[in-house]
Each structure stands twice: as C-alpha cells, then as structure tokens.
Design a protein around this motif. Structure first.
Motif, short mmCIF file in Angstrom:
data_model
loop_
_atom_site.label_atom_id
_atom_site.label_comp_id
_atom_site.label_asym_id
_atom_site.label_seq_id
_atom_site.Cartn_x
_atom_site.Cartn_y
_atom_site.Cartn_z
N ALA A 98 -65.75 -11.21 -20.37
CA ALA A 98 -65.73 -10.11 -21.33
C ALA A 98 -66.55 -10.42 -22.57
CB ALA A 98 -64.29 -9.77 -21.71
N GLN A 99 -66.61 -11.70 -22.96
CA GLN A 99 -67.31 -12.08 -24.19
C GLN A 99 -68.81 -11.83 -24.09
OE1 GLN A 99 -66.48 -16.05 -25.49
NE2 GLN A 99 -67.80 -15.93 -27.29
N THR A 100 -69.39 -12.14 -22.94
CA THR A 100 -70.83 -11.95 -22.75
C THR A 100 -71.15 -10.72 -21.91
OG1 THR A 100 -70.81 -13.36 -20.77
CG2 THR A 100 -71.26 -14.43 -22.90
N GLY A 101 -70.11 -10.01 -21.47
CA GLY A 101 -70.35 -8.85 -20.61
C GLY A 101 -70.90 -9.23 -19.25
N THR A 102 -70.67 -10.46 -18.84
CA THR A 102 -71.20 -10.93 -17.57
C THR A 102 -70.42 -10.38 -16.39
OG1 THR A 102 -71.95 -12.99 -18.59
CG2 THR A 102 -71.76 -12.98 -16.19
N LEU A 103 -71.14 -9.85 -15.42
CA LEU A 103 -70.56 -9.39 -14.16
C LEU A 103 -71.36 -10.01 -13.03
CD1 LEU A 103 -70.16 -5.58 -14.96
CD2 LEU A 103 -68.36 -7.31 -15.01
N GLY A 104 -70.68 -10.44 -11.99
CA GLY A 104 -71.41 -11.00 -10.87
C GLY A 104 -70.50 -11.57 -9.81
N VAL A 105 -71.10 -12.37 -8.94
CA VAL A 105 -70.34 -12.94 -7.83
C VAL A 105 -71.01 -14.23 -7.37
CG1 VAL A 105 -71.69 -11.60 -6.14
CG2 VAL A 105 -69.41 -12.47 -5.52
N ASN A 106 -70.18 -15.18 -6.97
CA ASN A 106 -70.63 -16.39 -6.28
C ASN A 106 -70.10 -16.33 -4.86
OD1 ASN A 106 -71.81 -17.54 -8.63
ND2 ASN A 106 -69.81 -18.28 -9.28
N VAL A 107 -70.97 -16.52 -3.89
CA VAL A 107 -70.57 -16.53 -2.48
C VAL A 107 -70.77 -17.94 -1.94
CG1 VAL A 107 -71.06 -15.63 -0.18
CG2 VAL A 107 -71.14 -14.09 -2.16
N PHE A 108 -69.74 -18.47 -1.30
CA PHE A 108 -69.78 -19.84 -0.79
C PHE A 108 -69.52 -19.84 0.72
CE2 PHE A 108 -67.95 -19.98 -5.08
CZ PHE A 108 -68.83 -20.85 -5.72
N ARG A 109 -70.29 -20.66 1.45
CA ARG A 109 -69.91 -20.94 2.83
C ARG A 109 -68.73 -21.90 2.78
NH1 ARG A 109 -74.44 -23.01 6.97
NH2 ARG A 109 -73.89 -25.05 6.12
N ASN A 110 -67.89 -21.85 3.77
CA ASN A 110 -66.63 -22.59 3.70
C ASN A 110 -66.81 -24.10 3.56
OD1 ASN A 110 -65.31 -20.18 3.86
ND2 ASN A 110 -64.67 -20.39 6.00
#
Length: 255
Positions: A98-110
C-alpha cells in the motif's frame, strides 16, 4: 447408413483438426528453434525470441502460446485484471504494498528453480534511476537462487524517450549466473509535475539447461494470457488448445 456416414464425417473433421494443430505446433517449434535475435548478437532459439519479444518486436509464432498442462488459476485480490492460469506444479504469491502502490505477482515452480515475476505498477517519490531498479531486481533473483558472484551479461538495453510529459526509460538485461539464466525488463516513467516515478518490472529466471523449454511452455503462455485475447483464441476448457483449433472447445479431454 446415414449414421455411419455422419460418424465418418466427424472422424475426418477431427483428423483434419489434429493435423492442423500438429502442423502448427511443429512449425512454431521449428521457427523458434531457428530464431536469431535482431538486437543481440550471439543468442538464438526461444531465448532469443523471448528477448526480442520483450522489446515489442515480432517473433515467429504460428499460433498463440498456450499451456500444455494447465494448473491453478491466479487472480490478484486488488487488481482482478492481473489473472492467469499457471502450469501444473507452480504456485503464485500475491504482491501488494500500500505504501508504494505496488501490485504484482511472483510465480514459483515447486522446486523453486523457476521464477516468473510481474509488477505492473509501483510508485516512488522523486526520480528513480533505472539502473538502481535493475540492480535491485537482479541481486534479489541471484540471491534467491543462491548465487553470490558476478553474472555474465549476454544482452543489455537502455532506451529513453519523452512523451506526454513523462520521461520514460526502458532497461532490459539477459544474464547467466551459476546454472541459471534470467531475463529482466524494467520500465520507469518519471513525471516531473508530480515528482513521482512509476515503475514496472517483468522477470523470468530458470535453469539454463531448461530455459528454451521454459520460454515455450511457461513464460510465453503466461505472458500471452495477460494480453487482450479474442474469442477466436480463447482456451475455454484450459486443455492447452485454443478454441478455434479445438474440435471440442468445452471438453478438456478432447484437444
């Protein structure tokens, strides 16, 4: 007799669909395998195509890249437009600040050997230098993979332009470190009237020996899901075959 002719007609149509799909798959694999980058000497194959594509250049795709083994779906809780299906054996970590307005995703293989990271937006006060963002992201991914040395830089790009009052800088790096390869793209938009820098990041890392296959089977299919896809190429049953090539677009057992 009519029933037999009908069954025969269906069999012929299904065979034609299968042949068309196989031809497209083979053409696409051959085109990617023989691809040479037009903006970075010395890299070829799917990795080179992924590098050029990250710069908005056309690559020889005979069909929309789709997942062969669809798994879980991800939808960002704060930004539903950021949604896609991952391959089986992958999981997603939502990124929200919320502080930087950052939105995103990290996707990891197991096994944690493959990472796909996408941050469409972050906002920082003042002018942020793109090399600082690039260094932060590369150091972070190398540490994640347990590498503490100096990477080999295969390709590098830094471009700058001014449009609509924004100073826009684009930076990309293709590096190898240890047994891994990573492709990073960063874009910064500095608006002097607001005094803010808006940043977007895209990163894909994985074992060098697998990287070409990861481009074909994971990175490009996820990337294309984030584009505006028409009904003609939508994969309704998530069986890895676009609807317009699928003889049964709502049956995942037939593709």
């Amino acid at each position: 007799m009519k029933a037999f002719k009908y069954i025969l007609l269906i069999a012929i149509i299904s065979f034609c669909f299968a042949c068309s799909k196989d031809d497209n798959d083979n053409n696409q694999q051959n085109n990617l395998q023989n691809f040479s980058s037009s903006i970075c000497n010395g890299i070829t194959g799917p990795t080179a195509a992924y590098w050029d594509n990250s710069h908005g250049l056309a690559v020889p795709l005979a069909q929309i890249p789709t997942l062969a083994n669809p798994g879980q779906q991800f939808i960002h809780s704060q930004y539903p437009a950021l949604g896609f299906t991952m391959p089986q054996g992958y999981s997603a970590q939502e990124v929200t600040d919320a502080q930087t307005g950052t939105l995103g995703v990290n996707v990891f293989r197991n096994d944690n050997n493959v990472v796909w990271r996408y941050l469409p937006t972050s906002s920082f006060v003042g002018q942020v230098q793109i090399n600082d963002v690039v260094a932060f992201e590369l150091n972070q991914i190398m540490q994640f993979h347990g590498f503490n040395g100096t990477p080999e830089v295969l390709c590098t790009t830094t471009q700058q332009s001014t449009e609509f009052g924004f100073l826009t800088t684009f930076g990309a790096r293709l590096i190898r470190f240890g047994n891994f390869t990573a492709l990073l793209t960063v874009q910064t938009h500095f608006m002097q009237s607001l005094g803010n820098t808006f940043v977007s990041v895209s990163l894909a890392s994985g074992p060098t020996a697998e990287y070409n296959n990861l481009v074909r089977q994971t990175y490009l299919p996820i990337h294309w899901q984030l584009l505006v896809i028409s009904d003609e190429v939508r994969d309704s049953d998530l069986d890895g075959t676009p609807d317009h090539q699928d003889p049964a677009p709502f049956n995942p057992n037939i593709n």
